[in-house]
Design a protein around this motif. Structure first.
Motif, PDB file in Angstrom:
ATOM      1  N   PHE A 130       0.815  -1.225   0.000  1.00  0.00           N
ATOM      2  CA  PHE A 130       0.000   0.000   0.000  1.00  0.00           C
ATOM      3  C   PHE A 130       0.849   1.276   0.000  1.00  0.00           C
ATOM      4  O   PHE A 130       0.612   2.203  -0.773  1.00  0.00           O
ATOM      5  N   GLU A 131       1.854   1.305   0.869  1.00  0.00           N
ATOM      6  CA  GLU A 131       2.680   2.502   0.949  1.00  0.00           C
ATOM      7  C   GLU A 131       3.497   2.704  -0.331  1.00  0.00           C
ATOM      8  O   GLU A 131       3.648   3.827  -0.827  1.00  0.00           O
ATOM      9  N   ALA A 132       3.991   1.616  -0.874  1.00  0.00           N
ATOM     10  CA  ALA A 132       4.733   1.703  -2.138  1.00  0.00           C
ATOM     11  C   ALA A 132       3.819   2.209  -3.250  1.00  0.00           C
ATOM     12  O   ALA A 132       4.244   2.960  -4.132  1.00  0.00           O
ATOM     13  N   ARG A 133       2.553   1.811  -3.175  1.00  0.00           N
ATOM     14  CA  ARG A 133       1.581   2.262  -4.174  1.00  0.00           C
ATOM     15  C   ARG A 133       1.356   3.762  -4.078  1.00  0.00           C
ATOM     16  O   ARG A 133       1.306   4.469  -5.072  1.00  0.00           O
ATOM     17  N   ILE A 134       1.228   4.252  -2.849  1.00  0.00           N
ATOM     18  CA  ILE A 134       1.065   5.703  -2.646  1.00  0.00           C
ATOM     19  C   ILE A 134       2.252   6.452  -3.265  1.00  0.00           C
ATOM     20  O   ILE A 134       2.083   7.390  -4.038  1.00  0.00           O
ATOM     21  N   PHE A 135       3.454   5.999  -2.941  1.00  0.00           N
ATOM     22  CA  PHE A 135       4.662   6.689  -3.425  1.00  0.00           C
ATOM     23  C   PHE A 135       4.704   6.721  -4.961  1.00  0.00           C
ATOM     24  O   PHE A 135       5.016   7.751  -5.563  1.00  0.00           O
ATOM     25  N   GLN A 136       4.385   5.596  -5.577  1.00  0.00           N
ATOM     26  CA  GLN A 136       4.438   5.537  -7.035  1.00  0.00           C
ATOM     27  C   GLN A 136       3.376   6.433  -7.661  1.00  0.00           C
ATOM     28  O   GLN A 136       3.615   7.121  -8.662  1.00  0.00           O
ATOM     29  N   HIS A 137       2.191   6.431  -7.047  1.00  0.00           N
ATOM     30  CA  HIS A 137       1.093   7.263  -7.540  1.00  0.00           C
ATOM     31  C   HIS A 137       1.452   8.754  -7.440  1.00  0.00           C
ATOM     32  O   HIS A 137       1.250   9.512  -8.390  1.00  0.00           O
ATOM     33  N   GLU A 138       1.991   9.144  -6.287  1.00  0.00           N
ATOM     34  CA  GLU A 138       2.325  10.560  -6.082  1.00  0.00           C
ATOM     35  C   GLU A 138       3.498  10.984  -6.968  1.00  0.00           C
ATOM     36  O   GLU A 138       3.527  12.099  -7.477  1.00  0.00           O
ATOM     37  N   LEU A 139       4.444  10.087  -7.140  1.00  0.00           N
ATOM     38  CA  LEU A 139       5.564  10.402  -8.017  1.00  0.00           C
ATOM     39  C   LEU A 139       5.087  10.605  -9.460  1.00  0.00           C
ATOM     40  O   LEU A 139       5.583  11.488 -10.164  1.00  0.00           O
ATOM     41  N   ASP A 140       4.124   9.798  -9.872  1.00  0.00           N
ATOM     42  CA  ASP A 140       3.511   9.997 -11.187  1.00  0.00           C
ATOM     43  C   ASP A 140       2.959  11.410 -11.323  1.00  0.00           C
ATOM     44  O   ASP A 140       3.153  12.067 -12.352  1.00  0.00           O
ATOM     45  N   HIS A 141       2.274  11.876 -10.277  1.00  0.00           N
ATOM     46  CA  HIS A 141       1.726  13.240 -10.310  1.00  0.00           C
ATOM     47  C   HIS A 141       2.822  14.265 -10.579  1.00  0.00           C
ATOM     48  O   HIS A 141       2.620  15.221 -11.318  1.00  0.00           O
ATOM     49  N   LEU A 142       3.987  14.053  -9.977  1.00  0.00           N
ATOM     50  CA  LEU A 142       5.080  15.009 -10.157  1.00  0.00           C
ATOM     51  C   LEU A 142       5.632  14.970 -11.577  1.00  0.00           C
ATOM     52  O   LEU A 142       6.232  15.926 -12.048  1.00  0.00           O
ATOM     53  N   ASP A 143       5.403  13.845 -12.251  1.00  0.00           N
ATOM     54  CA  ASP A 143       5.831  13.721 -13.650  1.00  0.00           C
ATOM     55  C   ASP A 143       4.719  14.083 -14.627  1.00  0.00           C
ATOM     56  O   ASP A 143       4.858  13.885 -15.840  1.00  0.00           O
ATOM     57  N   GLY A 144       3.594  14.549 -14.097  1.00  0.00           N
ATOM     58  CA  GLY A 144       2.476  14.923 -14.958  1.00  0.00           C
ATOM     59  C   GLY A 144       1.709  13.734 -15.499  1.00  0.00           C
ATOM     60  O   GLY A 144       1.052  13.822 -16.543  1.00  0.00           O
ATOM     61  N   VAL A 145       1.802  12.618 -14.781  1.00  0.00           N
ATOM     62  CA  VAL A 145       1.136  11.383 -15.226  1.00  0.00           C
ATOM     63  C   VAL A 145      -0.050  11.094 -14.303  1.00  0.00           C
ATOM     64  O   VAL A 145       0.112  10.980 -13.088  1.00  0.00           O
ATOM     65  N   LEU A 146      -1.223  10.979 -14.899  1.00  0.00           N
ATOM     66  CA  LEU A 146      -2.426  10.665 -14.117  1.00  0.00           C
ATOM     67  C   LEU A 146      -2.728   9.172 -14.199  1.00  0.00           C
ATOM     68  O   LEU A 146      -2.321   8.485 -15.128  1.00  0.00           O
ATOM     69  N   LEU A 147      -3.472   8.732 -13.197  1.00  0.00           N
ATOM     70  CA  LEU A 147      -3.822   7.314 -13.089  1.00  0.00           C
ATOM     71  C   LEU A 147      -4.398   6.732 -14.386  1.00  0.00           C
ATOM     72  O   LEU A 147      -4.114   5.588 -14.735  1.00  0.00           O
ATOM     73  N   VAL A 148      -5.177   7.523 -15.111  1.00  0.00           N
ATOM     74  CA  VAL A 148      -5.798   7.023 -16.346  1.00  0.00           C
ATOM     75  C   VAL A 148      -4.750   6.580 -17.371  1.00  0.00           C
ATOM     76  O   VAL A 148      -5.039   5.755 -18.231  1.00  0.00           O
ATOM     77  N   GLU A 149      -3.549   7.120 -17.245  1.00  0.00           N
ATOM     78  CA  GLU A 149      -2.487   6.736 -18.178  1.00  0.00           C
ATOM     79  C   GLU A 149      -1.856   5.401 -17.804  1.00  0.00           C
ATOM     80  O   GLU A 149      -1.037   4.866 -18.551  1.00  0.00           O
ATOM     81  N   ARG A 150      -2.203   4.873 -16.647  1.00  0.00           N
ATOM     82  CA  ARG A 150      -1.694   3.579 -16.187  1.00  0.00           C
ATOM     83  C   ARG A 150      -2.686   2.454 -16.475  1.00  0.00           C
ATOM     84  O   ARG A 150      -2.456   1.316 -16.056  1.00  0.00           O
TER      85      ARG A 150
END
Ligand code: NI
Length: 182
Positions: A130-150
């Motif tokens: 779960f925590e690793a998932r949060i980190f990856q999700h938030e890091l995506d935000h910093l790269d301009g990547v939204l969940l829909v792109e995954r």
């Protein structure tokens, strides 16, 4: 300080369609009082939502900062990067910037992150599930990547439909044209 003023957060959570969410956020070069104040506000926005993670672009600030609270621990990471990742884990993921929608997404199970804290000291965080998932999700935000792109192609087709419906049912001053997938 006035408690009422302190409790006022001047930020709204940006939603899909807002350009700040598809822009790569800039490195933080100077960790000053402004950054500390921003981080404090971000925690408040995250807990109010409520959410388990929040990236600065989600409050309209294009800087590489995220906050999190995984229940095990809470914190802030500035200029974070993933230096190692391992395994695979499928988990149903949502995003405060895509309200009401969730998708099952596979990502690495374990990550090792490096960044700096509010004092500018280097931080290393290892996380699983779960925590690793949060980190990856938030890091995506910093790269301009939204969940829909995954999402898989099929999930993405469903997502487009769901977002169209969301846009049609949306009320208020924000034009629904913003809720479009690329
Ligand atoms: Ni998100």
């Amino acid at each position: 300080m006035n408690a009422t003023l302190e409790a006022m957060v001047p930020y709204d959570i940006r939603v899909i369609g807002d350009p700040v969410l598809s822009t790569r956020a800039k490195e933080v070069t100077d960790i000053d009082g402004t950054v500390a104040a921003l981080v404090e506000d971000m925690f408040e926005v995250m807990y109010d939502a409520p959410g388990v993670g929040l990236a600065a672009p989600q409050v309209g600030v294009s800087r590489r900062i995220f906050v999190f609270d995984s229940d095990d621990r809470a914190g802030v990471l500035i200029n974070p990067e993933i230096v190692e990742s391992d395994g695979e884990w499928e988990f149903v993921e949502g995003c405060l910037s895509i309200p009401g929608l969730h998708w099952s997404v596979v990502r690495p199970r374990t990550v090792l992150l490096r960044g700096v804290d509010l004092d500018g000291n280097p931080v290393e965080l290892e996380a699983t599930d779960f925590e690793a998932r949060i980190f990856q999700h938030e890091l995506d935000h910093l790269d301009g990547v939204l969940l829909v792109e995954r999402l898989t192609d099929e999930q993405r087709r469903e997502a487009k439909r769901a977002l169209r419906e969301l846009a049609l049912s949306a009320s208020g001053p924000t034009p629904s044209a913003g809720l479009q997938l690329p």
